[in-house]
Design an enzyme around this catalytic site. Structure first.
Site: not given
Ligand code: PLP
Length: 421
Positions: A15, A263
């Site tokens: 990004y 995450k």
């Molecule tokens: C960040 C995010 C994703 C993608 O996750 P990555 O690990 O970056 O591929 C999917 N859904 C939501 C709600 C997110 O915030």
């Protein structure tokens, strides 16, 4: 060459418009909410490093558990084999998510967790000879950057070059008390063709921390259930305490069929994705017909190190102290809301648990490309605070180790910066 120069020579950042990216900072160490650069400056990571860090950087408990695991078993093929960390993690996770969730499928990140969820829903219909290929999603959604995840995300600058190649999705507005009746009528007319509904519960993060009400989502979920539309609840961002409760699911009166996690799953230490599902979904793939198998997997599926990191992070998360810290952040944010709301340059202040967002009133319209974001980012970096506005939308997503004093300091800097802008 210093680290920045060597980086520039070889790395392409996410990004990031590389033509203008002259200020990429080498980080050499992390501890708690702090990151330290190569010149000895420290920064408060008020965005949890893109919303992943739960307990602070380089947490000793997670580090210890991962290090021990690294010396025992670092990786094993997960087709035909299993291991204690994967079994234990699935057991522990299933205990704290909605009770209809019965099986866990591992992958690598949030995007892949979403891909797996979509494939489960489409093949669920396929395996039963139902022709359901349409997917329902929310305007402004963000579910990741792979093609399937992009397809179910709102159309934006991020997806624009790929527009023609994304599969067709039916987009609806986020449910509100006002539009629910209309939404239901609209969905009812096409429900026979719809395989699933995918949504970020309560908060549309990447779109700018747009928030909506649990009652309205619950009502829409109830309707989807009646219409036999499978529900994919993407808790990649909202999971593991961010909303003030363990999961966004804990604010809702209905249960989804499938959930996605990543995450904060590993406390933000090692990449991993999870897609959980109900018994009914799982059972639709049981067959003597080989073609009904879920043919999906990644080389590092259920990597033992990632599983251990997730187990260690969940141990920390469920401690009374941590839950109190989450409460404290939510309470402090709520107090700060009343101050922000009175500020002449601020509008649309919103909060869900530990997530706080507001918009800066500017002459440009609210957008990811609003220039004020970049100015604010620089100003806060000067002050040793990492805040990464989405255009003119500013937000705080602090790790749970953040103390009241640290929050006060961040709030004070925010007001000072707002006053002089
Ligand atoms: C960040 C995010 C994703 C993608 O996750 P990555 O690990 O970056 O591929 C999917 N859904 C939501 C709600 C997110 O915030």
């Amino acid at each position: 060459m210093n680290l920045s120069e060597r980086d520039r020579a070889v790395n392409w950042h996410p990004y990031t418009q590389m033509k203008t990216a002259h200020d990429i900072i080498p980080i050499v160490r992390g501890e708690g909410i702090y990151l330290f650069d190569d010149k000895g400056n420290k920064y408060m990571d008020a965005v949890s490093s893109w919303w992943v860090t739960l307990h602070g950087h380089a947490h000793p408990h997670i580090a210890k558990r991962v290090s021990e695991q690294l010396h025992t078993l670092e990786q094993v093929i997960f087709a035909g084999f299993t291991h204690e960390p994967a079994v234990q993690l699935s057991e522990n996770l299933l205990k704290i998510i909605p009770e209809n969730q019965k099986k866990v499928f591992y992958s690598d990140n949030g995007s892949t967790a979403v891909e797996v969820a979509l494939k489960m829903c489409i093949q669920y219909a396929h395996n039963q000879n139902h022709k359901k290929t349409k997917i329902l999603a929310l305007n402004n959604a963000y579910h990741g950057d792979t093609f399937g995840a992009m397809s179910v995300s709102g159309r934006s600058a991020w997806t624009q070059p790929f527009g023609e190649m994304l599969f067709e999705v039916v987009f609806i507005d986020v449910p509100t008390a006002k539009n629910l009746k209309g939404l239901k009528e609209y969905i009812q007319n096409i429900s026979e063709e719809i395989a699933c509904f995918i949504y970020e519960p309560l908060i549309q993060g990447a779109a700018g921390m747009l928030m909506y009400q649990p009652e309205d989502l619950s009502e829409l979920m109830k309707f989807c259930r009646e219409q036999k539309i499978l529900m994919i609840q993407d808790e990649v961002f909202t999971g593991f305490g961010r909303t003030g409760k363990l999961f966004a699911a804990d604010h809702l009166s209905e249960q989804p069929d499938i959930m996605c996690f990543s995450k904060g799953l590993t406390g933000g230490t090692i990449p991993m994705g999870i897609t959980s599902c109900s018994q009914e979904i799982f059972d639709a793939f049981l067959s003597d017909d080989q073609y009904k198998t879920l043919f999906h997997g990644h080389s590092f599926t259920a990597n033992p190190l990632a599983c251990i990191a997730a187990l260690a992070s969940m141990e920390l998360l469920l401690k009374k102290d941590t839950l109190q810290c989450i409460d404290l952040i939510a309470k402090k944010h709520a107090e700060f809301v009343t101050i922000l709301e009175r500020h002449p340059k601020v509008e649309k202040v919103r909060q869900t648990g530990t997530i706080l967002a507001w918009e800066i009133i500017s002459s440009q319209k609210t957008s990811y490309f609003n220039d004020i974001g970049k100015l604010l980012y620089k100003e806060f970096m000067k002050r040793g605070i990492i805040l990464r506005p989405l255009g003119n939308v500013m937000y705080l997503v602090p790790p749970y180790c953040t103390t009241a004093e640290e929050l006060n300091l961040i709030y004070r800097h925010i007001i000072e910066v707002l006053d002089c802008f």
